[in-house]
Design a protein around this motif. Structure first.
Motif, PDB file in Angstrom:
ATOM      1  N   LYS A 214      18.574   4.774  38.420  1.00  0.00           N
ATOM      2  CA  LYS A 214      19.919   3.996  37.606  1.00  0.00           C
ATOM      3  C   LYS A 214      19.673   3.674  36.012  1.00  0.00           C
ATOM      4  N   ILE A 215      18.286   3.680  35.689  1.00  0.00           N
ATOM      5  CA  ILE A 215      17.984   3.179  34.344  1.00  0.00           C
ATOM      6  C   ILE A 215      17.682   4.547  33.546  1.00  0.00           C
ATOM      7  N   SER A 216      18.113   5.388  33.888  1.00  0.00           N
ATOM      8  CA  SER A 216      17.551   6.812  33.103  1.00  0.00           C
ATOM      9  C   SER A 216      18.311   6.850  31.692  1.00  0.00           C
ATOM     10  N   LEU A 217      19.135   6.122  31.371  1.00  0.00           N
ATOM     11  CA  LEU A 217      19.781   6.402  30.135  1.00  0.00           C
ATOM     12  C   LEU A 217      19.928   5.144  29.251  1.00  0.00           C
ATOM     13  N   VAL A 218      19.310   3.817  29.867  1.00  0.00           N
ATOM     14  CA  VAL A 218      19.074   2.675  29.024  1.00  0.00           C
ATOM     15  C   VAL A 218      17.668   2.048  29.254  1.00  0.00           C
TER      16      VAL A 218
ATOM     17  N   ARG B 162      24.188  14.271  31.328  1.00  0.00           N
ATOM     18  CA  ARG B 162      24.903  15.202  30.483  1.00  0.00           C
ATOM     19  C   ARG B 162      25.930  16.060  31.428  1.00  0.00           C
ATOM     20  N   ALA B 163      25.680  16.183  32.598  1.00  0.00           N
ATOM     21  CA  ALA B 163      26.638  16.808  33.523  1.00  0.00           C
ATOM     22  C   ALA B 163      27.944  15.904  33.843  1.00  0.00           C
ATOM     23  N   GLY B 164      27.710  14.745  33.386  1.00  0.00           N
ATOM     24  CA  GLY B 164      29.154  13.817  33.608  1.00  0.00           C
ATOM     25  C   GLY B 164      28.928  13.090  34.844  1.00  0.00           C
ATOM     26  N   ILE B 165      27.633  13.224  35.724  1.00  0.00           N
ATOM     27  CA  ILE B 165      27.368  12.373  37.056  1.00  0.00           C
ATOM     28  C   ILE B 165      27.041  10.964  36.695  1.00  0.00           C
ATOM     29  N   ILE B 166      27.774  10.050  37.373  1.00  0.00           N
ATOM     30  CA  ILE B 166      27.594   8.644  37.162  1.00  0.00           C
ATOM     31  C   ILE B 166      25.908   8.239  37.518  1.00  0.00           C
ATOM     32  N   VAL B 167      25.367   7.779  36.661  1.00  0.00           N
ATOM     33  CA  VAL B 167      24.164   7.118  36.902  1.00  0.00           C
ATOM     34  C   VAL B 167      23.906   5.538  36.679  1.00  0.00           C
ATOM     35  N   MET B 168      24.860   5.041  36.146  1.00  0.00           N
ATOM     36  CA  MET B 168      24.828   3.551  36.041  1.00  0.00           C
ATOM     37  C   MET B 168      26.233   3.059  36.363  1.00  0.00           C
ATOM     38  N   PHE B 169      26.285   1.965  37.131  1.00  0.00           N
ATOM     39  CA  PHE B 169      27.719   1.455  37.635  1.00  0.00           C
ATOM     40  C   PHE B 169      27.557  -0.134  38.008  1.00  0.00           C
ATOM     41  N   ASN B 170      27.616  -0.916  36.814  1.00  0.00           N
ATOM     42  CA  ASN B 170      27.357  -2.124  37.209  1.00  0.00           C
ATOM     43  C   ASN B 170      28.381  -3.177  38.064  1.00  0.00           C
TER      44      ASN B 170
ATOM     45  N   ILE C  97      24.634   9.508  24.087  1.00  0.00           N
ATOM     46  CA  ILE C  97      23.529   8.993  24.049  1.00  0.00           C
ATOM     47  C   ILE C  97      22.430  10.246  23.506  1.00  0.00           C
ATOM     48  N   VAL C  98      21.860  10.002  22.758  1.00  0.00           N
ATOM     49  CA  VAL C  98      20.963  11.145  22.047  1.00  0.00           C
ATOM     50  C   VAL C  98      19.302  10.583  21.906  1.00  0.00           C
ATOM     51  N   ARG C  99      18.806  11.353  22.802  1.00  0.00           N
ATOM     52  CA  ARG C  99      17.132  11.156  22.566  1.00  0.00           C
ATOM     53  C   ARG C  99      16.491  12.171  21.887  1.00  0.00           C
ATOM     54  N   ASP C 100      15.619  11.847  21.053  1.00  0.00           N
ATOM     55  CA  ASP C 100      14.857  13.283  20.435  1.00  0.00           C
ATOM     56  C   ASP C 100      15.492  14.462  20.086  1.00  0.00           C
ATOM     57  N   GLY C 101      16.713  13.946  19.551  1.00  0.00           N
ATOM     58  CA  GLY C 101      17.804  15.213  18.911  1.00  0.00           C
ATOM     59  C   GLY C 101      18.451  15.905  20.166  1.00  0.00           C
TER      60      GLY C 101
ATOM     61  N   GLU D 141      20.906  15.445  23.374  1.00  0.00           N
ATOM     62  CA  GLU D 141      22.163  14.975  24.080  1.00  0.00           C
ATOM     63  C   GLU D 141      21.666  14.572  25.565  1.00  0.00           C
ATOM     64  N   VAL D 142      21.618  13.208  26.120  1.00  0.00           N
ATOM     65  CA  VAL D 142      21.194  13.002  27.553  1.00  0.00           C
ATOM     66  C   VAL D 142      22.298  12.359  28.514  1.00  0.00           C
ATOM     67  N   GLY D 143      23.554  12.185  27.768  1.00  0.00           N
ATOM     68  CA  GLY D 143      24.448  11.433  28.547  1.00  0.00           C
ATOM     69  C   GLY D 143      25.315  10.463  27.762  1.00  0.00           C
ATOM     70  N   SER D 144      26.030   9.469  28.088  1.00  0.00           N
ATOM     71  CA  SER D 144      26.938   8.870  27.597  1.00  0.00           C
ATOM     72  C   SER D 144      27.008   7.444  28.236  1.00  0.00           C
TER      73      SER D 144
END
Length: 292
Positions: free
Chosen positions: A3-7, A27-35, A104-108, A110-113
């Motif tokens: 769940k915390i992979s992007l933040v 990046r594939a558009g799969i939901i990984v956080m849902f508050n 969201i971009v890490r080390d140049g 894109e990892v998601g949004s």
């Protein structure tokens, strides 16, 4: 995916306490956080969506999902600010929202949004109510005179552009002053509402009715030729005469009231004001004929 992979971990509590839904995807558009706010708004539990469904599935339409994705990737800073769109709840309810989102971009790479979704349901209700109030006659519930002029201008341009017929019926109540004099203005107001209700029962879904002022009403008949307009006018007069005789005169000791009307088909050479004047003139001609 966790769940915390992007933040960052230290933001989790703030995100969970946010009054607005926050949804993050990989990046594939799969939901990984849902508050929690997202759960309340959309009716899904986090377990139902995290790692299981695509963000596309919660948009009201596929086109809206694609457009949001396009905005995100084509904006200079790869973010969206205050874009209005619609989501679809688990129970298939369409929800108006305002979206702000960022890649969201890490080390140049894109990892998601992540997106912030503000519920516009209540504000849309208020907006619609205010709009309705601004175009509606408060006494009869029909459209008001200001809206009549705006719609007439628009529909005349449409009729000219597509070479389609358009008819205007101007109606006026005969002897209505006697109702106010005999029964008072409160009963007079009820009579005007009665007239408006009679008009609604006669008109088709495509027709529009307006209270023009006092006891005068305008009926705008779209895509309607003269013969059809005449038939609608006859139905209105017959319905009004019958209902007035049965529902008003006997019960209230009310003076006899009738309807005079002028029916004018739009001439491509005339202005909206010209069409109104012609329908009004024909109405007064009919009124004078009835007095003879």
């Amino acid at each position: 995916m966790e769940k915390i992979s992007l933040v960052a971990t230290d933001l989790q509590e703030l995100i969970s306490l946010s009054p607005d839904p926050i949804i993050a995807v990989n990046r594939a558009g799969i939901i990984v956080m849902f508050n929690i706010a997202a759960e309340k708004l959309l009716g899904y539990s986090g377990e139902e969506v995290i790692g299981r469904i695509s963000i596309k599935q919660i948009f009201a339409t596929a086109d809206q999902a694609r457009f949001v994705n396009k905005l995100l990737y084509t904006s200079p800073d790869r973010n969206i600010q205050g874009h209005e769109t619609q989501l679809l709840s688990k129970k298939k309810r369409i929800i108006d929202i305002r979206l702000s989102a960022k890649l969201i971009v890490r080390d140049g790479e894109e990892v998601g949004s992540i997106g912030f979704f503000h519920d516009l349901t209540e504000s849309k209700k208020v907006e619609l109510k205010l709009k309705s109030m601004s175009i509606t006659d408060s006494l009869t519930g029909l459209y008001n005179q200001r809206h009549f002029h705006a719609v007439l201008e628009t529909e005349i341009e449409r009729a000219k552009r597509h070479f389609r017929p358009l008819n205007l019926i101007c109606t006026d109540l005969d002897n209505f002053k006697q109702v106010n004099d005999a029964l008072g203005h409160l009963e007079g107001d009820k009579a005007l509402r009665f007239v408006a209700n009679t008009i609604r029962k006669v008109l088709r879904k495509t027709d529009m009715a307006f209270r023009y002022g006092g006891d005068e009403f305008m009926l705008l008949l779209l895509e309607t030729c003269s013969e059809e307009a005449e038939a609608i006018g006859r139905r209105l007069k017959e319905s009004f005469d019958k209902r007035w005789a049965e529902e008003w005169s006997p019960k209230r000791g009310c003076p006899l009231v009738s309807i005079s009307m002028g029916i004018a088909e739009f001439d491509r050479k005339e202005s909206p004001k010209g069409l109104i004047r012609r329908a009004d003139f024909l109405m007064y001609e009919a009124k004078n004929r009835d007095r003879r």
